[in-house]
Design a protein around this motif. Structure first.
Motif, PDB file in Angstrom:
ATOM      1  N   MET A 412      -2.151 -10.398  -4.739  1.00 50.35           N
ATOM      2  CA  MET A 412      -1.945  -9.163  -5.498  1.00 50.35           C
ATOM      3  C   MET A 412      -1.080  -8.205  -4.695  1.00 50.35           C
ATOM      4  O   MET A 412      -1.051  -8.247  -3.478  1.00 50.35           O
ATOM      5  CB  MET A 412      -3.285  -8.509  -5.841  1.00 50.35           C
ATOM      6  N   GLU A 413      -0.394  -7.328  -5.413  1.00 50.34           N
ATOM      7  CA  GLU A 413       0.445  -6.342  -4.724  1.00 50.34           C
ATOM      8  C   GLU A 413      -0.432  -5.223  -4.161  1.00 50.34           C
ATOM      9  O   GLU A 413      -1.491  -4.921  -4.719  1.00 50.34           O
ATOM     10  CB  GLU A 413       1.466  -5.752  -5.692  1.00 50.34           C
ATOM     11  N   HIS A 414       0.014  -4.615  -3.074  1.00 56.46           N
ATOM     12  CA  HIS A 414      -0.740  -3.515  -2.464  1.00 56.46           C
ATOM     13  C   HIS A 414       0.179  -2.317  -2.230  1.00 56.46           C
ATOM     14  O   HIS A 414       0.984  -2.328  -1.308  1.00 56.46           O
ATOM     15  CB  HIS A 414      -1.377  -3.971  -1.152  1.00 56.46           C
ATOM     16  N   PRO A 415       0.071  -1.294  -3.068  1.00 50.12           N
ATOM     17  CA  PRO A 415       0.842  -0.059  -2.833  1.00 50.12           C
ATOM     18  C   PRO A 415       0.173   0.750  -1.714  1.00 50.12           C
ATOM     19  O   PRO A 415      -0.806   1.448  -1.943  1.00 50.12           O
ATOM     20  CB  PRO A 415       0.768   0.658  -4.185  1.00 50.12           C
ATOM     21  N   MET A 416       0.708   0.623  -0.508  1.00 50.40           N
ATOM     22  CA  MET A 416       0.075   1.220   0.679  1.00 50.40           C
ATOM     23  C   MET A 416       0.552   2.661   0.853  1.00 50.40           C
ATOM     24  O   MET A 416       1.753   2.921   0.935  1.00 50.40           O
ATOM     25  CB  MET A 416       0.403   0.389   1.916  1.00 50.40           C
ATOM     26  N   HIS A 465      -4.051   3.598   3.169  1.00 47.99           N
ATOM     27  CA  HIS A 465      -4.841   2.720   2.298  1.00 47.99           C
ATOM     28  C   HIS A 465      -4.043   2.219   1.111  1.00 47.99           C
ATOM     29  O   HIS A 465      -3.005   2.779   0.757  1.00 47.99           O
ATOM     30  CB  HIS A 465      -6.068   3.487   1.794  1.00 47.99           C
ATOM     31  N   CYS A 466      -4.588   1.187   0.489  1.00 50.44           N
ATOM     32  CA  CYS A 466      -4.008   0.684  -0.748  1.00 50.44           C
ATOM     33  C   CYS A 466      -4.363   1.659  -1.864  1.00 50.44           C
ATOM     34  O   CYS A 466      -5.495   2.112  -1.972  1.00 50.44           O
ATOM     35  CB  CYS A 466      -4.553  -0.695  -1.067  1.00 50.44           C
ATOM     36  N   HIS A 467      -3.368   1.980  -2.714  1.00 48.52           N
ATOM     37  CA  HIS A 467      -3.608   2.923  -3.807  1.00 48.52           C
ATOM     38  C   HIS A 467      -3.986   2.237  -5.107  1.00 48.52           C
ATOM     39  O   HIS A 467      -4.092   2.876  -6.149  1.00 48.52           O
ATOM     40  CB  HIS A 467      -2.419   3.855  -4.008  1.00 48.52           C
ATOM     41  N   ASN A 468      -4.189   0.905  -5.057  1.00 49.52           N
ATOM     42  CA  ASN A 468      -4.956   0.291  -6.127  1.00 49.52           C
ATOM     43  C   ASN A 468      -6.395   0.647  -5.765  1.00 49.52           C
ATOM     44  O   ASN A 468      -6.933   0.180  -4.753  1.00 49.52           O
ATOM     45  CB  ASN A 468      -4.751  -1.223  -6.154  1.00 49.52           C
ATOM     46  N   LEU A 469      -7.022   1.491  -6.566  1.00 51.50           N
ATOM     47  CA  LEU A 469      -8.279   2.097  -6.132  1.00 51.50           C
ATOM     48  C   LEU A 469      -9.395   1.072  -6.003  1.00 51.50           C
ATOM     49  O   LEU A 469     -10.334   1.260  -5.226  1.00 51.50           O
ATOM     50  CB  LEU A 469      -8.665   3.230  -7.085  1.00 51.50           C
ATOM     51  N   GLN A 470      -9.283  -0.030  -6.748  1.00 52.91           N
ATOM     52  CA  GLN A 470     -10.280  -1.084  -6.577  1.00 52.91           C
ATOM     53  C   GLN A 470     -10.137  -1.741  -5.209  1.00 52.91           C
ATOM     54  O   GLN A 470     -11.116  -2.096  -4.571  1.00 52.91           O
ATOM     55  CB  GLN A 470     -10.137  -2.117  -7.692  1.00 52.91           C
ATOM     56  N   HIS A 471      -8.899  -1.907  -4.771  1.00 50.98           N
ATOM     57  CA  HIS A 471      -8.689  -2.504  -3.446  1.00 50.98           C
ATOM     58  C   HIS A 471      -9.149  -1.547  -2.358  1.00 50.98           C
ATOM     59  O   HIS A 471      -9.719  -1.965  -1.356  1.00 50.98           O
ATOM     60  CB  HIS A 471      -7.214  -2.847  -3.244  1.00 50.98           C
ATOM     61  N   MET A 472      -8.873  -0.268  -2.554  1.00 45.65           N
ATOM     62  CA  MET A 472      -9.311   0.723  -1.566  1.00 45.65           C
ATOM     63  C   MET A 472     -10.842   0.706  -1.451  1.00 45.65           C
ATOM     64  O   MET A 472     -11.391   0.648  -0.355  1.00 45.65           O
ATOM     65  CB  MET A 472      -8.831   2.117  -1.973  1.00 45.65           C
ATOM     66  N   GLY A 475     -12.200  -2.028   0.534  1.00 45.60           N
ATOM     67  CA  GLY A 475     -12.035  -2.038   1.986  1.00 45.60           C
ATOM     68  C   GLY A 475     -10.618  -2.023   2.495  1.00 45.60           C
ATOM     69  O   GLY A 475     -10.406  -2.004   3.712  1.00 45.60           O
ATOM     70  N   LEU A 476      -9.610  -2.009   1.613  1.00 43.09           N
ATOM     71  CA  LEU A 476      -8.222  -2.077   2.092  1.00 43.09           C
ATOM     72  C   LEU A 476      -7.769  -0.685   2.530  1.00 43.09           C
ATOM     73  O   LEU A 476      -7.021  -0.006   1.825  1.00 43.09           O
ATOM     74  CB  LEU A 476      -7.311  -2.644   0.999  1.00 43.09           C
ATOM     75  N   ALA A 477      -8.252  -0.286   3.695  1.00 42.79           N
ATOM     76  CA  ALA A 477      -7.971   1.061   4.201  1.00 42.79           C
ATOM     77  C   ALA A 477      -8.215   1.096   5.698  1.00 42.79           C
ATOM     78  O   ALA A 477      -8.993   0.304   6.236  1.00 42.79           O
ATOM     79  CB  ALA A 477      -8.881   2.082   3.511  1.00 42.79           C
TER      80      ALA A 477
HETATM   81 CU   LIG Z   1      -4.145  -3.309  -2.986  1.00 45.63          CU
END
Ligand SMILES: [Cu+2]
Length: 494
Positions: A412-416, A465-472, A475-477
Motif C-alpha cells: 500500500m502507498e504511504h503518504p508520509m 507518520h503516515c497520513h493514511n489514518l488507519q496506518h498511523m 503504528g506507522l509513525a
Molecule cells: Cu500508510
C-alpha cells in the motif's frame, strides 16, 4: 541505532563516477552548470518562519456536535467548528501572528494541528507529544506566526479516524507578501474528504488490501487502483452532485487550491477538455509550473493548479479512480469558448521532475526507514520493524541537514508527513529530482524508495507518520527528536 554515518549508495557512487568521467572527457562546463544549479535549488531555510509583521489575527473555534447535511438527503450528527462542516476557511498573510482559541464543546478530547505550518513545537497540536489534549469543556489558544505561505490546512490530531471525517478539519490559506509567481484571475479552494468510517471498537473499517492494493502502481496512466467501498466522497463538505457550478469567464485563469483531507483515500483528478497546470506542491511554489493531463493526490497532499475553460457550458473536474465516479465537480463557463486542441502532456508524477543525472548533496545525518506491515490484511504497520510508540525516534541536532531514505516494503502507498518542517523530495525510486519538490507529505508508493531532505531548524519533538489514518493508528509513525529539547512523554491518542 538509526544513525548511519555519511555514505553513498551504490547508485550515488556510480552517478558520482559518471560525473568524474564526464569531467575527464572535457564536460566540465556542463557539470559545473548543473552542480551550481543543484546548489541553488537545494538551499533550505535556516529558520522555520519569517519574522512577525506586527499584525495579530485572532480567531475563535467554538467546537460542538450538531447536524450535518451532506446535500443528498444524508444527515448525521457531526462535529462543527463555528456551526460549520467542515471548519471555516481561514485566510491570513505570511508573517501574521495567528491566535486561535479552541473551545471544546464535545464530550471527547481534541487538539488542532496546523498542517504544513512550521509552528513552534508547543503549538503543533499532537497530544502526548506537544500538548495534553483539550478536554471537554476546556479551551486552548494556539499562537504562531503564519509561515510559510501557501495552501495549508488544519485538523484534529486526537482519535483522528473519528474526528477528521466527522468535521474537525478545514483550509488555512497563508497568502504570500510577495507577488505570486504564477498569476490567476480568481481562486477557489476545494477540500476533499471521505465520510462513513466505522469507528466502533472491534469493528474497524476493513479498507485495506482491496482499497490500496496497487495504489499508484500505474501512477500516471492506466491506474488499476479501486477505491474503498462504502465511503461517501465529499468536496467542501457536500456530495459533489450538490455543489453549485463554479463560474468562470472564457479565457480566465482559475486557481484551484486542492486539499486532500481524506482519512484514507487518494484521488486521480482530470478536467474535461483541459490540462491542469500545477504551480504548487503542498502549498510551495514549483520552480517551473508543470502542465499535466491528470493529477494523483494522496491523503494530506495539496496541489495548486491553474485551469482555463476550453468548453462552453458545464464541465467537470473528476476523479477517474474506479469507485469514485461520484466525484464530479461542476464548472460553468460564462460565455462561449471555441475549444482548442488539448496539448498532449504527461500525467503528474514526482518523477516528472527527475533529472537526467545528478547527485544528492551531502547530508549531516541519514536515516534509513523501511515501511512495512499490513501483511495478509493485518492492521499493524511498522517502521524498521516496530510500531509506534515502540518505533525508534530519529534524533537530530539543530543546524544539521537531515536526509530520510524510505523504502516502502508493503503493498500500500504511504503518504508520509513530517510536522514542523518543509522538506524537499530529493529523489524518487532511485532517480534524483533535478528541482527538488518542496513538500510536507510525500507519497511513497508500494515497493518504491524516496529520499527527503530538511534542515533541522525548528527544535522540538515532531511527529513523522503516515497520513493514511488507519496506518498511523496501526503504528506507522515515529518522532523526530531534537537533541537538548525536553523529551516528549509519548501517550498514544489515536
Ligand atoms: Cu500508510
Amino acid at each position: 541505532m538509526n544513525k548511519v554515518s555519511k555514505f553513498m549508495t551504490r547508485r550515488e557512487f556510480l552517478t558520482a563516477l559518471a560525473g568524474l568521467a564526464l569531467i575527464g572527457i572535457g564536460g566540465y562546463p556542463f557539470i559545473r552548470r548543473w552542480l551550481l544549479a543543484s546548489t541553488e535549488e537545494l538551499s533550505l531555510p535556516a529558520k522555520p518562519t519569517v519574522p512577525w509583521n506586527g499584525r495579530t489575527r485572532s480567531f475563535q473555534f467554538d467546537i460542538r456536535s450538531g447536524e450535518v447535511n451532506l446535500g443528498n438527503g444524508t444527515r448525521f450528527t457531526g462535529y462543527l467548528i463555528n456551526q460549520q462542516f467542515p471548519g471555516p476557511e481561514i485566510h491570513v498573510t505570511e508573517g501574521d501572528r495567528v491566535q486561535v482559541t479552541v473551545k471544546n464543546g464535545l464530550d471527547k478530547p481534541l487538539t488542532v494541528h496546523w498542517h504544513g505550518v512550521n509552528v513552534p513545537n508547543p503549538m503543533d497540536g499532537v497530544p502526548g507529544i506537544t500538548q495534553n489534549p483539550i478536554l471537554p469543556g476546556q479551551q486552548f489558544t494556539y499562537d504562531f506566526v503564519a509561515s510559510p505561505s501557501g495552501t495549508r490546512w488544519y485538523h484534529s490530531h486526537v482519535y483522528e479516524l473519528d474526528e477528521i471525517p466527522n468535521g474537525l478539519f478545514g483550509p488555512l490559506i497563508i497568502h504570500s507578501t510577495s507577488t505570486e509567481p504564477y498569476t490567476s484571475d480568481r481562486e477557489e479552494t476545494l477540500i476533499f474528504s471521505t465520510w462513513g468510517y466505522s469507528t466502533t471498537p472491534g469493528n474497524l473499517p476493513t479498507y485495506g488490501m482491496m482499497g490500496g492494493m496497487g495504489s499508484g502502481m500505474g501512477m500516471g496512466s492506466g491506474m488499476m487502483k479501486s477505491a474503498s467501498p462504502n465511503l461517501t466522497y465529499l468536496v467542501n463538505g457536500k456530495v459533489p452532485s450538490a455543489l453549485n457550478g463554479i463560474p468562470i469567464p472564457p479565457g480566465a485563469k482559475l486557481r484551484l487550491r486542492l486539499i486532500n483531507a481524506s482519512a484514507t483515500e487518494s484521488f486521480l483528478l482530470q478536467a474535461d477538455h483541459t490540462n491542469l497546470l500545477i504551480t504548487h506542491t503542498d502549498g510551495n511554489p514549483l520552480l517551473k509550473p508543470q502542465a499535466v493531463s491528470e493529477l494523483y493526490m494522496a491523503p494530506a497532499e495539496r496541489y495548486d493548479v491553474i485551469l482555463t475553460p476550453n468548453q462552453s457550458g458545464t464541465w467537470y473536474l473528476r476523479s477517474t479512480l474506479v469507485g469514485q465516479d461520484s466525484i464530479r465537480i461542476p464548472f460553468i463557463t460564462q460565455g462561449q469558448v471555441s475549444p482548442s486542441l488539448v496539448a498532449s502532456v504527461p500525467a503528474w508524477s514526482y518523477l516528472n521532475l527527475a533529472a537526467a543525472n545528478g547527485v544528492l548533496p551531502p547530508a549531516d545525518h541519514i536515516f534509513q526507514l523501511t515501511l512495512s506491515g499490513g501483511m495478509m490484511g493485518s492492521s499493524q504497520w511498522t517502521i524498521n520493524g516496530a510500531s509506534y510508540p515502540n518505533s525508534v525516534p530519529l534524533r537530530v541536532r539543530k543546524g544539521e541537514r537531515i536526509r530520510i531514505e524510505m523504502f516502502n516494503m508493503s503493498m500500500m502507498e504511504h503518504p508520509m508527513h513530517l510536522h514542523g518542517h518543509t522538506f524537499q523530495v530529493t529523489s524518487f525510486n532511485g532517480r534524483i529530482l533535478g528541482s527538488p519538490l518542496l513538500k510536507d507529505t510525500v507519497d511513497v508508493l508500494p515497493m518504491q524508495r524516496c529520499t527527503i531532505d530538511f534542515m533541522a531548524n525548528n527544535p522540538g519533538n515532531w511527529f513523522f507518520h503516515c497520513h493514511n489514518l488507519q496506518h498511523m493508528m496501526g503504528g506507522l509513525a515515529t518522532v523526530v527528536e531534537y537533541q537538548d529539547y525536553p523529551l516528549p512523554h509519548v501517550d498514544k491518542w489515536m
